[in-house]
Design a protein around this motif. Structure first.
Motif, PDB file in Angstrom:
ATOM      1  N   ALA A  34       0.823  -1.210   0.000  1.00 58.99           N
ATOM      2  CA  ALA A  34       0.000   0.000   0.000  1.00 58.99           C
ATOM      3  C   ALA A  34       0.858   1.262   0.000  1.00 58.99           C
ATOM      4  CB  ALA A  34      -0.930   0.003   1.212  1.00 58.99           C
ATOM      5  N   LEU A  35       2.088   1.156   0.494  1.00 62.50           N
ATOM      6  CA  LEU A  35       3.005   2.293   0.515  1.00 62.50           C
ATOM      7  C   LEU A  35       3.840   2.389  -0.762  1.00 62.50           C
ATOM      8  CD1 LEU A  35       4.281   1.994   4.199  1.00 62.50           C
ATOM      9  CD2 LEU A  35       2.654   3.671   3.302  1.00 62.50           C
ATOM     10  N   GLY A  36       3.650   1.444  -1.685  1.00 61.70           N
ATOM     11  CA  GLY A  36       4.408   1.456  -2.930  1.00 61.70           C
ATOM     12  C   GLY A  36       5.700   0.675  -2.876  1.00 61.70           C
ATOM     13  N   VAL A  37       5.881  -0.129  -1.825  1.00 58.03           N
ATOM     14  CA  VAL A  37       7.097  -0.926  -1.656  1.00 58.03           C
ATOM     15  C   VAL A  37       6.786  -2.374  -2.006  1.00 58.03           C
ATOM     16  CG1 VAL A  37       8.876  -1.692  -0.042  1.00 58.03           C
ATOM     17  CG2 VAL A  37       7.909   0.615   0.163  1.00 58.03           C
ATOM     18  N   TYR A  63      18.558  -5.449  -0.574  1.00 59.04           N
ATOM     19  CA  TYR A  63      17.239  -4.824  -0.538  1.00 59.04           C
ATOM     20  C   TYR A  63      17.326  -3.390  -0.026  1.00 59.04           C
ATOM     21  CZ  TYR A  63      15.390  -9.470  -1.328  1.00 59.04           C
ATOM     22  OH  TYR A  63      15.112 -10.694  -1.879  1.00 59.04           O
ATOM     23  N   ASP A  64      16.360  -2.577  -0.467  1.00 63.28           N
ATOM     24  CA  ASP A  64      16.279  -1.206   0.035  1.00 63.28           C
ATOM     25  C   ASP A  64      15.870  -1.187   1.500  1.00 63.28           C
ATOM     26  OD1 ASP A  64      16.702   0.275  -2.543  1.00 63.28           O
ATOM     27  OD2 ASP A  64      14.901  -0.839  -3.108  1.00 63.28           O
ATOM     28  N   THR A 165       6.475   5.540  -0.909  1.00 65.18           N
ATOM     29  CA  THR A 165       6.989   5.926  -2.217  1.00 65.18           C
ATOM     30  C   THR A 165       5.815   5.957  -3.197  1.00 65.18           C
ATOM     31  OG1 THR A 165       8.634   5.409  -3.921  1.00 65.18           O
ATOM     32  CG2 THR A 165       7.563   3.543  -2.846  1.00 65.18           C
ATOM     33  N   ARG A 166       6.099   6.089  -4.489  1.00 67.39           N
ATOM     34  CA  ARG A 166       5.022   6.178  -5.471  1.00 67.39           C
ATOM     35  C   ARG A 166       4.164   4.916  -5.424  1.00 67.39           C
ATOM     36  NH1 ARG A 166       5.032   6.593 -11.605  1.00 67.39           N
ATOM     37  NH2 ARG A 166       7.092   5.671 -11.520  1.00 67.39           N
ATOM     38  N   LEU A 215      -3.850  -6.736 -12.755  1.00 64.89           N
ATOM     39  CA  LEU A 215      -2.752  -5.991 -13.367  1.00 64.89           C
ATOM     40  C   LEU A 215      -2.312  -4.901 -12.400  1.00 64.89           C
ATOM     41  CD1 LEU A 215      -4.193  -5.530 -16.984  1.00 64.89           C
ATOM     42  CD2 LEU A 215      -2.848  -7.440 -16.081  1.00 64.89           C
ATOM     43  N   LYS A 216      -0.987  -4.749 -12.243  1.00 63.31           N
ATOM     44  CA  LYS A 216      -0.444  -3.761 -11.315  1.00 63.31           C
ATOM     45  C   LYS A 216       0.697  -3.008 -11.989  1.00 63.31           C
ATOM     46  CE  LYS A 216      -1.261  -6.837  -7.369  1.00 63.31           C
ATOM     47  NZ  LYS A 216      -0.628  -7.547  -6.231  1.00 63.31           N
ATOM     48  N   SER A 217       0.754  -1.719 -11.717  1.00 66.72           N
ATOM     49  CA  SER A 217       1.841  -0.915 -12.268  1.00 66.72           C
ATOM     50  C   SER A 217       1.903   0.418 -11.538  1.00 66.72           C
ATOM     51  CB  SER A 217       1.637  -0.675 -13.768  1.00 66.72           C
ATOM     52  OG  SER A 217       2.691   0.108 -14.302  1.00 66.72           O
ATOM     53  N   LYS A 218       3.045   1.069 -11.625  1.00 70.42           N
ATOM     54  CA  LYS A 218       3.164   2.447 -11.152  1.00 70.42           C
ATOM     55  C   LYS A 218       3.006   3.433 -12.305  1.00 70.42           C
ATOM     56  CE  LYS A 218       5.815   1.659  -6.967  1.00 70.42           C
ATOM     57  NZ  LYS A 218       6.884   2.164  -6.084  1.00 70.42           N
ATOM     58  N   GLU A 219       2.773   2.911 -13.506  1.00 72.91           N
ATOM     59  CA  GLU A 219       2.622   3.742 -14.699  1.00 72.91           C
ATOM     60  C   GLU A 219       1.167   3.691 -15.158  1.00 72.91           C
ATOM     61  OE1 GLU A 219       5.091   5.491 -15.617  1.00 72.91           O
ATOM     62  OE2 GLU A 219       6.653   4.496 -14.430  1.00 72.91           O
ATOM     63  N   PRO A 220       0.370   4.727 -14.884  1.00 75.50           N
ATOM     64  CA  PRO A 220      -1.064   4.670 -15.205  1.00 75.50           C
ATOM     65  C   PRO A 220      -1.358   4.450 -16.681  1.00 75.50           C
ATOM     66  CG  PRO A 220      -0.405   6.885 -14.507  1.00 75.50           C
ATOM     67  CD  PRO A 220       0.738   5.985 -14.208  1.00 75.50           C
ATOM     68  N   GLN A 221      -0.577   5.065 -17.563  1.00 71.77           N
ATOM     69  CA  GLN A 221      -0.838   4.904 -18.994  1.00 71.77           C
ATOM     70  C   GLN A 221      -0.569   3.467 -19.436  1.00 71.77           C
ATOM     71  OE1 GLN A 221       1.247   7.682 -21.494  1.00 71.77           O
ATOM     72  NE2 GLN A 221       0.315   6.932 -23.374  1.00 71.77           N
ATOM     73  N   SER A 222       0.539   2.904 -18.977  1.00 76.18           N
ATOM     74  CA  SER A 222       0.857   1.520 -19.333  1.00 76.18           C
ATOM     75  C   SER A 222      -0.194   0.563 -18.785  1.00 76.18           C
ATOM     76  CB  SER A 222       2.236   1.141 -18.792  1.00 76.18           C
ATOM     77  OG  SER A 222       3.247   1.908 -19.412  1.00 76.18           O
TER      78      SER A 222
END
Length: 236
Positions: A34-37, A63-64, A165-166, A215-222
């Protein structure tokens, strides 16, 4: 896909024996997502200093974020603190904020074992909820949490802004087709849209078979392009 990578490490013999269900790992994975990690691995280790050090040595550079839960209490099997001190090559020493928390909570009725919970690896950044007994702490990219689920969740809330993060974006499609009928489409989708993750999850409810394609992505257009591409090729 731009991502921060994490590993969740839960520590405790009771987890490996099955005496206690490992709910912390599932909860942390959900919260980190949920935090983008993105969680790449979940690992459970015994209450053994040598094993903890040996396993974490390569992982902390891979790992980060390394989220560690368990083994920070006052009993002999709580060895996470000395293990991390050995891992980083620093001494254990009383942390003034952690010590003040324990002294305030016990108001003179504490013993040496309880106060030893304030002995943290040098350089630890302590995260305290004044209503809780156990503090959490950060060492480089190691985020150390208590093992008691309720307390762990409260301490994790103090870390959210450091980890955020994003975010991931998610969409889903549903079908009654067998996975074998559309698996080739998911393979092709992954090739065409490398920034989009795809998962297929069959379920049967009240005798009715259904598959949820996520489907999952951080790129809305993709993400939208991938969804449209798949929808036009899936049979009704």
């Amino acid at each position: 896909m731009e991502e921060r990578r994490a590993i969740i490490v839960t520590i405790g013999n009771e987890l490996l024996s099955g005496e206690v269900e490992n709910t912390n790992a599932t909860w942390l994975a959900r919260e980190l997502y949920a935090l983008g990690v993105l969680v790449h691995q979940i690992l459970t280790l015994p209450d053994e200093i040598a094993v903890i050090v040996r396993m974490l040595q390569p992982l902390r550079t891979e790992y980060d974020y390394v989220l560690i839960s368990g083994g920070v209490g006052p009993t002999p099997d709580d060895v996470t603190r000395p293990a991390l001190a050995r891992l980083l090559g620093v001494p254990l020493e009383p942390h003034p904020d952690a010590l003040a928390l324990l002294q305030a909570r016990f108001q003179g009725s504490s013993n040496a074992a309880v106060l030893a919970m304030a002995d943290l690896p040098r350089g630890a950044l302590v995260k305290i909820d004044s209503h809780l007994l156990f503090p959490g702490f950060i060492l480089e990219n190691l985020y150390v949490l208590p093992g008691v689920p309720r307390i762990m969740q409260r301490i994790f809330a103090l870390l959210r802004d450091r980890l955020r993060t994003r975010p991931f974006l998610t969409c889903s499609l549903h079908t009654t087709q067998k996975e074998t009928a559309f698996a080739h489409l998911l393979v092709e989708l992954s090739r065409r849209f490398p920034s989009v993750q795809v998962g297929s999850y069959p379920t049967t409810s009240e005798g009715e078979y259904q598959v949820r394609i996520v489907l999952k992505s951080k790129e809305p257009q993709s993400l939208q392009q991938a969804k449209s591409w798949l929808e036009t090729r899936m049979q009704p």
